[in-house]
Design a protein around this motif. Structure first.
Motif, PDB file in Angstrom:
ATOM      1  N   ILE A  31       0.858  -1.195   0.000  1.00 17.31           N
ATOM      2  CA  ILE A  31       0.000   0.000   0.000  1.00 17.31           C
ATOM      3  C   ILE A  31       0.888   1.236   0.000  1.00 17.31           C
ATOM      4  CG2 ILE A  31      -1.725   1.291   1.350  1.00 17.31           C
ATOM      5  CD1 ILE A  31      -2.367  -1.514   2.656  1.00 17.31           C
ATOM      6  N   GLU A  32       0.566   2.185  -0.864  1.00 16.68           N
ATOM      7  CA  GLU A  32       1.284   3.467  -0.890  1.00 16.68           C
ATOM      8  C   GLU A  32       0.325   4.570  -0.474  1.00 16.68           C
ATOM      9  OE1 GLU A  32       4.650   2.883  -4.346  1.00 16.68           O
ATOM     10  OE2 GLU A  32       2.866   4.063  -4.803  1.00 16.68           O
ATOM     11  N   ARG A  33       0.728   5.375   0.501  1.00 18.16           N
ATOM     12  CA  ARG A  33      -0.085   6.524   0.920  1.00 18.16           C
ATOM     13  C   ARG A  33       0.677   7.794   0.586  1.00 18.16           C
ATOM     14  NH1 ARG A  33      -5.062   4.202   1.871  1.00 18.16           N
ATOM     15  NH2 ARG A  33      -5.044   2.867   3.701  1.00 18.16           N
ATOM     16  N   ARG A  34      -0.022   8.669  -0.111  1.00 21.14           N
ATOM     17  CA  ARG A  34       0.603   9.908  -0.586  1.00 21.14           C
ATOM     18  C   ARG A  34       0.011  11.104   0.140  1.00 21.14           C
ATOM     19  NH1 ARG A  34       3.772   9.172  -4.934  1.00 21.14           N
ATOM     20  NH2 ARG A  34       3.851   6.984  -5.569  1.00 21.14           N
ATOM     21  N   LEU A  35       0.617  12.261  -0.129  1.00 22.23           N
ATOM     22  CA  LEU A  35       0.174  13.519   0.472  1.00 22.23           C
ATOM     23  C   LEU A  35      -1.343  13.685   0.348  1.00 22.23           C
ATOM     24  CD1 LEU A  35       1.983  15.526   1.878  1.00 22.23           C
ATOM     25  CD2 LEU A  35       2.266  16.749  -0.284  1.00 22.23           C
ATOM     26  N   SER A  36      -1.887  13.325  -0.807  1.00 19.57           N
ATOM     27  CA  SER A  36      -3.331  13.500  -1.025  1.00 19.57           C
ATOM     28  C   SER A  36      -4.165  12.654  -0.060  1.00 19.57           C
ATOM     29  CB  SER A  36      -3.703  13.157  -2.469  1.00 19.57           C
ATOM     30  OG  SER A  36      -3.301  11.839  -2.768  1.00 19.57           O
ATOM     31  N   GLN A  80      -5.779  16.633   7.258  1.00 18.55           N
ATOM     32  CA  GLN A  80      -5.162  16.147   8.497  1.00 18.55           C
ATOM     33  C   GLN A  80      -4.008  17.019   8.984  1.00 18.55           C
ATOM     34  OE1 GLN A  80      -6.158  13.088  10.263  1.00 18.55           O
ATOM     35  NE2 GLN A  80      -7.859  13.874   9.070  1.00 18.55           N
ATOM     36  N   CYS A  81      -3.435  17.831   8.109  1.00 17.17           N
ATOM     37  CA  CYS A  81      -2.203  18.533   8.475  1.00 17.17           C
ATOM     38  C   CYS A  81      -2.487  19.860   9.180  1.00 17.17           C
ATOM     39  CB  CYS A  81      -1.335  18.766   7.237  1.00 17.17           C
ATOM     40  SG  CYS A  81      -0.772  17.209   6.526  1.00 17.17           S
ATOM     41  N   LEU A  82      -1.588  20.182  10.077  1.00 18.37           N
ATOM     42  CA  LEU A  82      -1.730  21.409  10.876  1.00 18.37           C
ATOM     43  C   LEU A  82      -1.705  22.644   9.981  1.00 18.37           C
ATOM     44  CD1 LEU A  82      -1.683  22.922  13.604  1.00 18.37           C
ATOM     45  CD2 LEU A  82       0.804  22.624  13.624  1.00 18.37           C
ATOM     46  N   ASP A  83      -0.746  22.688   9.070  1.00 20.31           N
ATOM     47  CA  ASP A  83      -0.554  23.864   8.216  1.00 20.31           C
ATOM     48  C   ASP A  83      -1.209  23.583   6.855  1.00 20.31           C
ATOM     49  OD1 ASP A  83       0.356  25.919   6.581  1.00 20.31           O
ATOM     50  OD2 ASP A  83       2.348  25.978   7.512  1.00 20.31           O
ATOM     51  N   GLN A  84      -2.448  23.983   6.722  1.00 21.22           N
ATOM     52  CA  GLN A  84      -3.213  23.669   5.514  1.00 21.22           C
ATOM     53  C   GLN A  84      -2.678  24.405   4.281  1.00 21.22           C
ATOM     54  OE1 GLN A  84      -6.245  21.426   5.046  1.00 21.22           O
ATOM     55  NE2 GLN A  84      -4.824  20.623   6.565  1.00 21.22           N
ATOM     56  N   GLU A  85      -2.117  25.600   4.490  1.00 27.57           N
ATOM     57  CA  GLU A  85      -1.527  26.354   3.361  1.00 27.57           C
ATOM     58  C   GLU A  85      -0.296  25.645   2.835  1.00 27.57           C
ATOM     59  OE1 GLU A  85      -0.680  30.552   3.783  1.00 27.57           O
ATOM     60  OE2 GLU A  85      -2.688  30.838   4.655  1.00 27.57           O
ATOM     61  N   ARG A 136       5.790  22.596   9.621  1.00 31.34           N
ATOM     62  CA  ARG A 136       6.636  22.126  10.731  1.00 31.34           C
ATOM     63  C   ARG A 136       6.302  20.694  11.141  1.00 31.34           C
ATOM     64  NH1 ARG A 136       4.979  25.271  15.520  1.00 31.34           N
ATOM     65  NH2 ARG A 136       6.720  24.284  16.570  1.00 31.34           N
ATOM     66  N   GLU A 137       5.285  20.141  10.544  1.00 31.65           N
ATOM     67  CA  GLU A 137       4.771  18.845  11.009  1.00 31.65           C
ATOM     68  C   GLU A 137       5.424  17.685  10.252  1.00 31.65           C
ATOM     69  OE1 GLU A 137       0.580  18.509  10.360  1.00 31.65           O
ATOM     70  OE2 GLU A 137       0.309  17.213  12.108  1.00 31.65           O
ATOM     71  N   PHE A 138       5.960  16.750  11.002  1.00 25.18           N
ATOM     72  CA  PHE A 138       6.659  15.616  10.396  1.00 25.18           C
ATOM     73  C   PHE A 138       5.671  14.700   9.661  1.00 25.18           C
ATOM     74  CE2 PHE A 138       9.585  16.749  13.890  1.00 25.18           C
ATOM     75  CZ  PHE A 138      10.768  16.859  13.173  1.00 25.18           C
ATOM     76  N   TYR A 139       6.170  14.028   8.624  1.00 27.73           N
ATOM     77  CA  TYR A 139       5.373  13.040   7.895  1.00 27.73           C
ATOM     78  C   TYR A 139       4.867  11.981   8.872  1.00 27.73           C
ATOM     79  CZ  TYR A 139       6.350  14.335   2.994  1.00 27.73           C
ATOM     80  OH  TYR A 139       6.403  14.942   1.770  1.00 27.73           O
ATOM     81  N   MET A 140       3.643  11.535   8.622  1.00 28.62           N
ATOM     82  CA  MET A 140       2.954  10.640   9.567  1.00 28.62           C
ATOM     83  C   MET A 140       1.984   9.756   8.802  1.00 28.62           C
ATOM     84  SD  MET A 140       0.538  13.695  10.966  1.00 28.62           S
ATOM     85  CE  MET A 140      -0.685  14.450   9.871  1.00 28.62           C
ATOM     86  N   THR A 141       1.511   8.717   9.480  1.00 28.09           N
ATOM     87  CA  THR A 141       0.457   7.883   8.909  1.00 28.09           C
ATOM     88  C   THR A 141      -0.891   8.548   9.201  1.00 28.09           C
ATOM     89  OG1 THR A 141       0.228   6.532  10.897  1.00 28.09           O
ATOM     90  CG2 THR A 141       1.842   5.798   9.260  1.00 28.09           C
ATOM     91  N   TYR A 171       0.351  22.535   3.174  1.00 28.80           N
ATOM     92  CA  TYR A 171      -0.136  21.289   2.574  1.00 28.80           C
ATOM     93  C   TYR A 171      -0.573  21.521   1.126  1.00 28.80           C
ATOM     94  CZ  TYR A 171      -3.132  17.283   1.613  1.00 28.80           C
ATOM     95  OH  TYR A 171      -3.709  16.191   1.028  1.00 28.80           O
ATOM     96  N   ALA A 172      -1.385  22.548   0.909  1.00 27.27           N
ATOM     97  CA  ALA A 172      -1.899  22.827  -0.440  1.00 27.27           C
ATOM     98  C   ALA A 172      -0.756  23.172  -1.394  1.00 27.27           C
ATOM     99  CB  ALA A 172      -2.909  23.973  -0.368  1.00 27.27           C
ATOM    100  N   ALA A 173       0.218  23.938  -0.900  1.00 30.59           N
ATOM    101  CA  ALA A 173       1.350  24.342  -1.745  1.00 30.59           C
ATOM    102  C   ALA A 173       2.189  23.117  -2.130  1.00 30.59           C
ATOM    103  CB  ALA A 173       2.208  25.374  -1.008  1.00 30.59           C
ATOM    104  N   MET A 174       2.425  22.234  -1.154  1.00 26.53           N
ATOM    105  CA  MET A 174       3.214  21.024  -1.429  1.00 26.53           C
ATOM    106  C   MET A 174       2.486  20.115  -2.416  1.00 26.53           C
ATOM    107  SD  MET A 174       4.887  19.786   2.155  1.00 26.53           S
ATOM    108  CE  MET A 174       5.700  18.332   1.482  1.00 26.53           C
ATOM    109  N   LEU A 175       1.190  19.945  -2.192  1.00 26.36           N
ATOM    110  CA  LEU A 175       0.401  19.046  -3.044  1.00 26.36           C
ATOM    111  C   LEU A 175       0.349  19.564  -4.482  1.00 26.36           C
ATOM    112  CD1 LEU A 175      -1.272  16.454  -3.038  1.00 26.36           C
ATOM    113  CD2 LEU A 175      -3.271  17.821  -2.414  1.00 26.36           C
ATOM    114  N   ALA A 176       0.319  20.896  -4.626  1.00 23.70           N
ATOM    115  CA  ALA A 176       0.303  21.496  -5.967  1.00 23.70           C
ATOM    116  C   ALA A 176       1.606  21.194  -6.708  1.00 23.70           C
ATOM    117  CB  ALA A 176       0.084  23.002  -5.853  1.00 23.70           C
ATOM    118  N   GLN A 177       2.707  21.070  -5.948  1.00 24.02           N
ATOM    119  CA  GLN A 177       4.011  20.750  -6.543  1.00 24.02           C
ATOM    120  C   GLN A 177       4.112  19.279  -6.932  1.00 24.02           C
ATOM    121  OE1 GLN A 177       7.188  22.563  -6.845  1.00 24.02           O
ATOM    122  NE2 GLN A 177       5.757  24.293  -6.920  1.00 24.02           N
TER     123      GLN A 177
END
Ligand SMILES: [Fe+2]
Length: 197
Positions: free
Chosen positions: A24-29, A34-39, A81-86, A41-47
């Motif tokens: 199973i692969e889980r991606r940013l999407s 779930q992420c603290l910093d929604q802005e 600032r939030e580390f990658y997580m499940t 998150y959106a910027a990273m996902l757009a990249q």
């Protein structure tokens, strides 16, 4: 699937099981909302819809008496600032425990009960973690370069309840602070929703 005894290996350094049934692969999407910093998150996902974590499962019948096993690999990275997580989950059959054995990397298991008890335990190579029944759990990778790799085992009839965490979040978060990882209260935790029956 065989009902005969079997063995497999977890060869270092990749620690991918020598035999597995499901990858199973889980991606940013998959962490949407779930992420603290929604802005951030959106910027990273757009990249790029980056790979956040992977799970290798060894299939068994999902019935009481069987045990499900596998390997979880959380990659290093951060959203803001939030580390990658499940995603994290309760077990659908909530009175079921889980055992984790950390094979590689550094991180934390963030846990909480429906009643609001919280606990965050460190994970590092060689450390065993027992998650008692009723505790939701999420692994967080705080290694800067290395994956957080854990072997897990839990009752095969447990099931996964992802929805409660998707709706409410966890009460505690692990973020990158000035002196390393910090455990903070989640300001986005949905207190109101939690109080609803
Ligand atoms: Fe679990």
């Amino acid at each position: 699937m065989t009902d005969l005894p079997f063995t497999f290996t977890l060869p270092m350094p990749e620690v991918i099981p020598s035999n597995y049934d499901n990858h199973i692969e889980r991606r940013l999407s998959d962490l949407r909302g779930q992420c603290l910093d929604q802005e951030a998150y959106a910027a990273m996902l757009a990249q790029e819809n980056s790979l956040v974590y992977e799970v290798y499962e060894i299939k068994r019948p999902e019935i009481a008496g069987e045990i499900l096993m596998g390997v979880s690999i959380v990659h290093p990275g951060k959203v803001g600032r939030e580390f990658y997580m499940t995603k994290g989950h309760f077990h659908t059959v909530i009175n079921t425990a889980e055992l984790y054995y950390c094979l590689r990397g550094e991180g934390f298991m963030v846990m909480e009960t429906p009643e609001g008890d919280t606990d965050v335990q460190p994970l590092s190579s060689g450390r065993v973690l027992y998650v008692p029944p009723r505790w939701a759990h999420r692994s967080v990778c705080t290694s800067r370069q290395e994956d957080l790799v854990t072997f897990f085992a839990y009752p095969a009839n447990a099931g996964h309840d992802y929805g409660t965490i998707e709706q409410l979040g966890f009460r505690k978060l692990v973020v990158d602070g000035s002196r390393g990882p910090e455990i903070i209260d989640n300001p986005r935790y949905q207190e109101q929703a939690a109080r609803e029956p």
